[in-house]
Every structure is written in C-alpha cells, then in structure tokens.
Scaffold this motif. Structure first.
Motif, short mmCIF file in Angstrom:
data_model
loop_
_atom_site.label_atom_id
_atom_site.label_comp_id
_atom_site.label_asym_id
_atom_site.label_seq_id
_atom_site.Cartn_x
_atom_site.Cartn_y
_atom_site.Cartn_z
N LEU A 1 0.81 -3.50 -3.70
CA LEU A 1 -0.03 -3.78 -2.49
C LEU A 1 -0.08 -2.84 -1.56
CD1 LEU A 1 1.25 -7.44 -1.88
CD2 LEU A 1 -1.02 -6.80 -2.68
N SER A 2 0.96 -2.19 -1.43
CA SER A 2 0.93 -0.87 -0.66
C SER A 2 0.31 0.32 -0.90
CB SER A 2 2.29 -0.55 -0.31
OG SER A 2 3.39 -1.47 0.27
N ARG A 3 -0.32 0.01 -2.05
CA ARG A 3 -1.50 1.54 -2.56
C ARG A 3 -2.68 1.03 -1.83
NH1 ARG A 3 -2.05 -0.49 -8.55
NH2 ARG A 3 -3.87 0.73 -8.09
N ALA A 4 -3.20 0.03 -1.34
CA ALA A 4 -4.18 -0.11 -0.43
C ALA A 4 -4.17 0.41 0.88
CB ALA A 4 -4.45 -1.61 -0.22
N ASP A 5 -5.24 1.12 1.23
CA ASP A 5 -5.09 1.80 2.54
C ASP A 5 -4.95 0.75 3.80
OD1 ASP A 5 -5.80 4.05 1.37
OD2 ASP A 5 -7.87 3.98 1.76
N GLY A 6 -4.02 1.05 4.68
CA GLY A 6 -3.54 0.42 6.03
C GLY A 6 -2.62 -0.72 5.61
N VAL A 7 -2.14 -0.78 4.38
CA VAL A 7 -1.09 -1.98 3.73
C VAL A 7 0.22 -1.17 3.82
CG1 VAL A 7 -0.41 -3.77 2.37
CG2 VAL A 7 -2.79 -3.09 2.99
N VAL B 1 -3.80 -9.22 8.44
CA VAL B 1 -4.76 -8.76 7.47
C VAL B 1 -5.98 -9.00 7.79
CG1 VAL B 1 -5.28 -9.10 5.06
CG2 VAL B 1 -3.16 -9.09 5.83
N GLY B 2 -6.87 -8.17 8.35
CA GLY B 2 -8.23 -8.32 8.68
C GLY B 2 -9.20 -7.92 7.55
N SER B 3 -10.63 -8.09 7.60
CA SER B 3 -11.45 -7.85 6.51
C SER B 3 -11.20 -6.59 5.95
CB SER B 3 -12.73 -8.15 7.08
OG SER B 3 -13.17 -7.53 8.28
N ARG B 4 -10.83 -5.57 6.76
CA ARG B 4 -10.78 -4.31 6.15
C ARG B 4 -9.72 -3.98 5.37
NH1 ARG B 4 -13.12 0.48 7.95
NH2 ARG B 4 -13.83 -0.45 9.79
N SER B 5 -8.53 -4.72 5.58
CA SER B 5 -7.40 -4.62 4.78
C SER B 5 -7.45 -5.53 3.56
CB SER B 5 -6.21 -4.99 5.60
OG SER B 5 -5.98 -4.30 6.59
N ALA B 6 -8.11 -6.46 3.83
CA ALA B 6 -8.24 -7.35 2.38
C ALA B 6 -9.37 -6.60 1.49
CB ALA B 6 -9.05 -8.72 3.04
N LEU B 7 -10.42 -5.85 2.09
CA LEU B 7 -11.22 -5.21 1.06
C LEU B 7 -10.45 -4.15 0.35
CD1 LEU B 7 -14.49 -5.49 2.93
CD2 LEU B 7 -14.10 -6.66 0.91
N ALA B 8 -9.84 -3.33 1.26
CA ALA B 8 -8.80 -2.35 0.70
C ALA B 8 -7.95 -2.52 -0.44
CB ALA B 8 -8.05 -1.63 1.60
N ILE B 9 -7.42 -4.08 -0.20
CA ILE B 9 -6.37 -4.28 -1.31
C ILE B 9 -7.25 -4.66 -2.47
CG2 ILE B 9 -5.02 -6.46 -2.11
CD1 ILE B 9 -4.08 -6.74 1.02
N LEU B 10 -8.45 -5.36 -2.43
CA LEU B 10 -9.32 -5.76 -3.51
C LEU B 10 -10.05 -4.60 -4.20
CD1 LEU B 10 -10.89 -8.96 -2.13
CD2 LEU B 10 -9.45 -8.83 -3.95
N SER B 11 -9.70 -3.58 -3.20
CA SER B 11 -10.38 -2.15 -4.07
C SER B 11 -9.46 -1.64 -5.13
CB SER B 11 -10.65 -1.03 -2.87
OG SER B 11 -11.87 -1.41 -2.31
N VAL B 12 -8.01 -2.01 -4.82
CA VAL B 12 -7.13 -1.19 -5.77
C VAL B 12 -6.73 -2.40 -6.73
CG1 VAL B 12 -6.49 0.57 -4.10
CG2 VAL B 12 -5.17 -1.73 -4.12
N LEU B 13 -6.74 -3.50 -6.43
CA LEU B 13 -6.23 -4.43 -7.53
C LEU B 13 -7.29 -5.65 -7.54
CD1 LEU B 13 -2.67 -5.36 -5.89
CD2 LEU B 13 -3.12 -3.88 -7.89
N ASP B 14 -7.50 -6.09 -8.81
CA ASP B 14 -8.47 -7.08 -9.07
C ASP B 14 -8.07 -8.34 -8.86
OD1 ASP B 14 -7.11 -7.78 -11.53
OD2 ASP B 14 -8.78 -6.56 -12.82
N ALA B 15 -8.67 -9.58 -9.16
CA ALA B 15 -7.93 -10.67 -8.83
C ALA B 15 -6.71 -10.95 -9.69
CB ALA B 15 -9.03 -11.88 -9.10
N ASP B 16 -6.92 -10.71 -10.91
CA ASP B 16 -5.64 -11.16 -11.92
C ASP B 16 -4.49 -9.95 -11.54
OD1 ASP B 16 -6.90 -13.16 -12.92
OD2 ASP B 16 -7.66 -11.75 -14.83
#
Length: 205
Positions: free
Chosen positions: A109-115, A80-95
């Motif tokens: 989680l798989s909704r994020a690009d690259g995951v 999980v690099g910075s790009r993947s982490a941001l992709a996850i946070l783009s589709v899911l908020d913290a909660d």
C-alpha cells in the motif's frame, strides 16, 4: 447523478481524460491504471462516481465497477481522500488490493504516492474485516465478515507458512495468496510443510 459514460477519448492527461459523449466533453479524473487502457480517438466506457463540491462537480472515471467500489471504500477512511485513493488504485488493481489488505501488507500500500506506513496500517485495520476471500469476483469486496481460511496475525500453520515464504524472499501479498490457495487445496488441519510445498508449487505456476 452520472453513473456511466460512453464516448470517444478526446485527450488523455497525467491524471484525467476528456471523453466526448455526443459532442459534449466530460472531464474525468482517473487512476493511472485506468488511463493506461485509454487510447485517443477510440471508444471507451467508464463507470463514474460523482462528487458534488461547494463550487463544482467532480467526475471520477473507472475501468469497471470493482475499481469504483474500492474507491468508494477507500475514501470512507480518515486521511484517504480521492487523490490518495486513486494513487492506491494506480499501483494495485482490485484483486491485488484485496490481497494486500488480507495479507496486512503495508509495504504494498505504501507504494502509492502520499500513502505512508501509518496510513497504510490504518487502511488495513479498517478494511481487513470487509475483505473476504482472496479472489472476489471482478475485484469487488466481499461482504463484511467473510474471511479467508486464516489471517496472518493469528498464528497457526497458515501464518507459519506465510512467514517461511516471506523469509524466502516472496512478497507478503503474493505469498499469502499462495498459502491461502494451498490451504484450500490441502484442507483443514494441513501441516506447515504441506502448505509450504503446495504454496511453492502455486507460486511457480
């Protein structure tokens, strides 16, 4: 080390923003969720994470400390690099991310690009013990070891109620959040039927 920047939004791109702070333009890479809140010409404050690389300094901007803390946590996981982490946070908020990990919801989680499914499973396996209750303040992960009433893979009434709701067509994350809320309302030792009834009431609100 830059921890926070407050200034005027000069430009917003697909994955970054330029923030004018006292005449100096700072380029910050952000999640899609954070970028959606920014309006050109308006004042904004972003929490910042600074990465120092061999040839440059990269600034990541976040709408709040909760999103930044999840970014830090996600980037500790292999793959999980910075790009993947941001992709996850783009589709899911913290909660939502907290809910997905607690519910072992690989699909969310798989909704994020690259995951893909394998990386999603690794994220869940490595973070499940670091995610506490399903409603952490400001989306900040609870201390390691704090847990919800029951995890979905452990059997028992919570797992059975979760399975029933998923079979009814509810998403695993939202179903788990509802079941945990129902378990807290019903108390320890609640029957499966009671949990399902209370969960459906929770989901209907």
């Amino acid at each position: 080390m830059i921890a926070k920047l407050t200034g005027i939004v000069e430009t917003v791109a697909a994955d970054s923003v330029v923030l004018d702070v006292g005449g100096v333009g700072y380029l910050l890479t952000c999640s899609g969720r954070t970028l959606a809140r920014l309006v050109r010409g308006e004042r904004a404050a972003l929490v910042v994470e600074t990465f120092i690389r061999d040839d440059r300094i990269v600034l990541y901007g976040f709408a709040g400390a909760g999103e930044r803390d999840w970014f830090r946590l996600l980037t500790t996981i292999q793959g999980v690099g910075s790009r993947s982490a941001l992709a996850i946070l783009s589709v899911l908020d913290a909660d939502q991310l907290s809910h997905a990990i607690a519910a072992q919801d690989k699909t969310a989680l798989s909704r994020a690009d690259g995951v893909g499914p394998k990386l999603a499973a690794r994220i869940i396996n490595e973070l499940k013990d670091k995610v506490g209750s399903l409603a952490p303040a400001a989306g900040v992960p609870a201390p390691a070891g704090a847990r919800a009433p029951a995890a979905p893979g452990e059997g028992g009434a919570v797992a059975d109620a979760l399975s029933a709701l998923v079979n009814l067509g509810y998403g695993r994350s939202e179903a788990y959040a509802a079941v945990v809320a129902a378990a807290r309302t019903a108390g320890e030792g609640a029957a499966v039927g009671d949990l399902i009834r209370l969960s459906l009431k929770e989901l209907s609100q």
